[in-house]
Write an enzyme that holds these catalytic residues in place. Sequence first.
Site: not given
Length: 333
Positions: A86, A110, A131, A183, A212
């Site tokens: 995004f 990765n 990432a 997280y 956000n």
Amino acid sequence: MTILEILKSLDIPIKTKGNYITKIGDIGEDGKIFYYWQFYIDNKISMIPIDKFLVNPSAKLIELKYEIPPEGIERQKILLTGSEGFIGRNLYPKLSSHYLVRYDLVLGNNITDSRKLEMFSKGCNAIIHLAGKVLVDESIRKPLEYFDDLKGTLNILEVARKFDIPKILYASSAAVYNLQSPYGLVKLQGEEWMKMYSELYGIKTLSMRFFNIYGPFNNKGIIYHFIKAAKEKESLIVYGDGNQIRDYVHVNDVTDFISSILNDNFECETVDIGTGVGSSVNDIINILKILSKQEIKTINRKAKFNDSDYSVAQLFWKFKPKINLFDGIKGLL
């Protein structure tokens, strides 16, 4: 002649799913700009000089706007992890005056693969590390998967140390303020490692605590889901009473900051990437009612987490957002 036809004429194997193609500019030893195509095909990176594609000179295969850096801005080689996500998709057009190395899981890259990360990092002047997984509830169900993101962040720091890459911009999270999930903990630990490498090895680090974020290319979060439901005239799912306060920041403000701060001088900084203005879930619903000029139905469900906290940005450093929530949502309808 299409891209696929040209590739077939060059005997390059093509698969639609998972392949990646882009046009990249670079500067030769004579100072002139030249271009080549970069392919990610069948788990391999290939480079082909652009003159190979001049089968039909009038065909516009892929357009790339190349910008000469403004006066006083040095062109850099930048590793961008999470480039196809995004924020990354909104960011890399704003870095067109630099040589950008895009590194993302969807391209087969990765951050836990230290050897591949080293290969892509050589010669870079900076790393923008976006990432990582971003779902709080998923991290509670799969904590070890989120721990992998911390290992990936350590790999980023190690390649910076090994190849003398002087600067890292790290995507942290506002979740560090109210630790309720793996997280949030992984992001906080990532910040601490940034500080440690800055102190021990002199790497300039900037930890960006994202609040956000919403905007184009987003497919997660309350604003995305509410707009989607409103367009499809479906009821909005509200967890709790809708009075939870959050700080919503537009991705254009975020990417403007990241692209501008690359050439700034800092040592080891932490910044809140938010507006400092709190808005409730009910505020978002009211904005949608006004903009859509339709009745918005809601379905209330039990809150998943403790959402009583007033969570807004306070540590701004040099971040100066411009887009308010009303205008930001309006631009997405």
